[in-house]
Enzyme design. Structure first.
Site, mmCIF file in Angstrom:
data_model
loop_
_atom_site.group_PDB
_atom_site.id
_atom_site.type_symbol
_atom_site.label_atom_id
_atom_site.label_comp_id
_atom_site.label_asym_id
_atom_site.label_seq_id
_atom_site.Cartn_x
_atom_site.Cartn_y
_atom_site.Cartn_z
ATOM 1 N N ARG A 46 0.854 -1.194 0.000
ATOM 2 C CA ARG A 46 0.000 0.000 0.000
ATOM 3 C C ARG A 46 0.884 1.235 0.000
ATOM 4 O O ARG A 46 0.662 2.194 -0.732
ATOM 5 C CB ARG A 46 -0.951 0.017 1.221
ATOM 6 C CG ARG A 46 -1.675 1.350 1.336
ATOM 7 C CD ARG A 46 -2.860 1.406 2.295
ATOM 8 N NE ARG A 46 -2.814 0.478 3.386
ATOM 9 C CZ ARG A 46 -2.050 0.607 4.478
ATOM 10 N NH1 ARG A 46 -1.265 1.663 4.623
ATOM 11 N NH2 ARG A 46 -2.074 -0.296 5.426
ATOM 12 N N TYR A 98 -16.418 16.919 -15.501
ATOM 13 C CA TYR A 98 -16.685 15.485 -15.629
ATOM 14 C C TYR A 98 -17.735 15.084 -14.575
ATOM 15 O O TYR A 98 -17.613 15.445 -13.395
ATOM 16 C CB TYR A 98 -15.386 14.703 -15.421
ATOM 17 C CG TYR A 98 -15.589 13.211 -15.423
ATOM 18 C CD1 TYR A 98 -15.851 12.529 -16.606
ATOM 19 C CD2 TYR A 98 -15.560 12.477 -14.244
ATOM 20 C CE1 TYR A 98 -16.069 11.164 -16.609
ATOM 21 C CE2 TYR A 98 -15.765 11.110 -14.232
ATOM 22 C CZ TYR A 98 -16.019 10.461 -15.424
ATOM 23 O OH TYR A 98 -16.237 9.111 -15.424
ATOM 24 N N ASP A 170 -7.258 19.003 -14.091
ATOM 25 C CA ASP A 170 -7.542 17.645 -14.579
ATOM 26 C C ASP A 170 -7.085 17.609 -16.038
ATOM 27 O O ASP A 170 -7.694 18.242 -16.906
ATOM 28 C CB ASP A 170 -9.044 17.368 -14.448
ATOM 29 C CG ASP A 170 -9.436 15.963 -14.917
ATOM 30 O OD1 ASP A 170 -8.678 15.362 -15.704
ATOM 31 O OD2 ASP A 170 -10.513 15.478 -14.517
ATOM 32 N N LYS A 195 -8.087 6.688 -19.542
ATOM 33 C CA LYS A 195 -8.410 7.211 -20.871
ATOM 34 C C LYS A 195 -7.184 7.151 -21.782
ATOM 35 O O LYS A 195 -6.676 6.081 -22.035
ATOM 36 C CB LYS A 195 -8.999 8.615 -20.727
ATOM 37 C CG LYS A 195 -10.032 8.752 -19.576
ATOM 38 C CD LYS A 195 -11.326 7.998 -19.832
ATOM 39 C CE LYS A 195 -12.226 7.890 -18.600
ATOM 40 N NZ LYS A 195 -12.599 9.132 -17.951
HETATM 41 C C1 PLP Z 1 -12.966 9.492 -16.625
HETATM 42 C C2 PLP Z 1 -12.642 10.812 -16.058
HETATM 43 C C3 PLP Z 1 -12.461 10.983 -14.677
HETATM 44 C C4 PLP Z 1 -12.668 9.860 -13.669
HETATM 45 O O1 PLP Z 1 -11.734 8.854 -13.827
HETATM 46 P P1 PLP Z 1 -12.023 7.298 -13.518
HETATM 47 O O2 PLP Z 1 -10.749 6.651 -13.905
HETATM 48 O O3 PLP Z 1 -13.199 6.909 -14.364
HETATM 49 O O4 PLP Z 1 -12.340 7.205 -12.067
HETATM 50 C C5 PLP Z 1 -12.122 12.246 -14.221
HETATM 51 N N1 PLP Z 1 -11.976 13.285 -15.071
HETATM 52 C C6 PLP Z 1 -12.136 13.160 -16.405
HETATM 53 C C7 PLP Z 1 -11.953 14.333 -17.286
HETATM 54 C C8 PLP Z 1 -12.484 11.919 -16.943
HETATM 55 O O5 PLP Z 1 -12.661 11.804 -18.264
#
Ligand code: PLP
Length: 382
Positions: A46, A98, A170, A195
């Site tokens: 962890r 998001y 982000d 992504k």
């Molecule tokens: C998918 C996404 C998230 C969340 O991420 P997860 O891996 O699905 O928990 C946060 N911000 C953006 C812009 C995203 O596309």
């Protein structure tokens, strides 16, 4: 080291015991100690794991940061970052956010006493008017989803540093291939590695990257204390995905451009939202802070008939109907009935999410096939 070299080499050395060129999957929870406290840098997985560490160092290098921290999902990274705050603290956030981030902010952290202000981020005056003595953080997402608005990172960082705030970006949609927020004044870069970074639609993971020693120390404390860490197998898969990030992104951008140009000329299409188009409202900002414009495109239809949009998303072959984005395969989505279905029609239409808005995550297939696919689907509507 330049970017493409970093994707392949940063954080990774051949395994010293066997010479394995790929970082091994250290599938272990604990590490042998010679005597109490006498270990090789790892005590418990962890707290730290060598496969995860290779990925964390790689991410720090790609974002021109110093520290990388990985989490079991993008939202677990958001969770850790917001836990830097105390009850009573306030956050100023992008309104075009998001959905999952919006949910954790409003449904989890508001309950725990943190206040969020959601606002468009193109007016500096508007943002400054929200800053008060309780404001502790600015949260921005750029490009935004699904409207592909671009927020000026440098301008925001000025407000942030003037008021001693933590500025989080982000960077999921852009990736460090297109934009490096830490260089533009952000304090923390957050990612859903699920992504583009992973890129193969096979892992869910998240990350936070920063430069500041004190901030990193607090984040490490939270990562270890709250425990939302990814396993070594998933860390290996993301490391492997990132090795081709630069070539994938190059093709995503090329295909994105060709498809945006095709859509722009199509007689059945009303608006095309892609930051690389000269008539995109934030094109100048995009050009100043991004190296290219990515493979995310949204568009809507002349006449704005819901059934037309449904017909299109149900009639593409290579663009498959699914949530998520950023993989090698092309995806198509209908925000009004999928990701944004919970938002009342009047509200979503104010931000441009009309009934016929369609979002594309353009993959890296041959673009001629992708254009033919869209053309065929568009032929199905009158
Ligand atoms: C998918 C996404 C998230 C969340 O991420 P997860 O891996 O699905 O928990 C946060 N911000 C953006 C812009 C995203 O596309």
């Amino acid at each position: 080291m330049k970017f493409g070299t970093k994707t392949i080499h940063a954080g990774q050395k051949p395994d010293p015991t066997t010479g394995a060129i790929m970082t091994p999957i250290y599938q272990t929870s604990t590490y042998v100690q010679k005597s109490p406290g006498d270990h090789k840098g790892y005590e418990y997985s962890r707290t730290g794991n060598p496969t995860r560490k290779a990925l964390e160092d790689n991410l720090a290098a790609l974002e021109n940061g110093k520290y990388g921290l990985c989490f079991g999902s993008g939202l677990a990274a958001v969770d850790c970052i917001i836990k830097l705050l105390q009850p009573g603290d306030e956050v100023i956030s992008t309104n075009d956010l998001y959905g999952g981030t919006y949910r954790i902010f409003t449904k989890v952290f508001e309950r725990l006493g943190i206040k969020f202000h959601f606002t468009g981020m193109n007016s500096i005056e508007q943002i400054e008017s929200l800053v008060n003595s309780k404001t502790k953080m600015i949260w921005a997402e750029t490009p935004t989803n699904p409207m592909l608005n671009i927020i000026n990172i440098k301008e925001l960082s000025k407000i942030s540093s003037k008021n001693n705030l933590i500025f989080v970006v982000d960077n999921t949609f852009a990736t460090p291939y297109l934009q490096r927020p830490l260089d533009l004044g952000a304090d923390i870069v957050m990612h859903s590695l699920t992504k583009y970074m992973g890129g193969h639609s096979d892992v869910v993971m998240g990350a936070a990257i920063c430069k500041d020693d004190k901030l990193a120390e607090q984040l490490y404390f939270l990562q270890n204390s709250c425990g939302g860490v990814p396993g070594p197998q998933d860390s290996f898969l993301i490391l492997r995905g990132i090795k081709t990030l630069h070539v994938r992104m190059q093709r995503h951008c090329e295909n994105g451009k060709a498809i945006a140009k095709f859509l722009e000329k199509h007689p059945k299409i009303n608006n095309v939202y892609w930051p690389g188009l000269k008539n995109h409202p934030n094109h100048a900002t995009a050009k100043s802070q991004m190296d290219d414009f990515g493979g995310m495109i949204s568009f809507d239809l002349i006449g704005n008939k819901l059934e037309d949009a449904i017909k299109i998303v149900s009639n593409t072959h290579f663009f498959t109907l699914a949530e998520s984005l950023g993989g090698v395969e092309s995806l198509i989505g209908h925000p009004a009935s999928m990701t944004h279905a919970a938002i009342p029609k009047v509200e979503r239409e104010k931000t441009g999410v009309v009934d016929t808005l369609i979002r594309l995550s353009v993959g890296i297939e041959d673009v001629e096939d992708l254009i033919k696919d869209l053309q065929n689907a568009l032929n199905k509507i009158s």
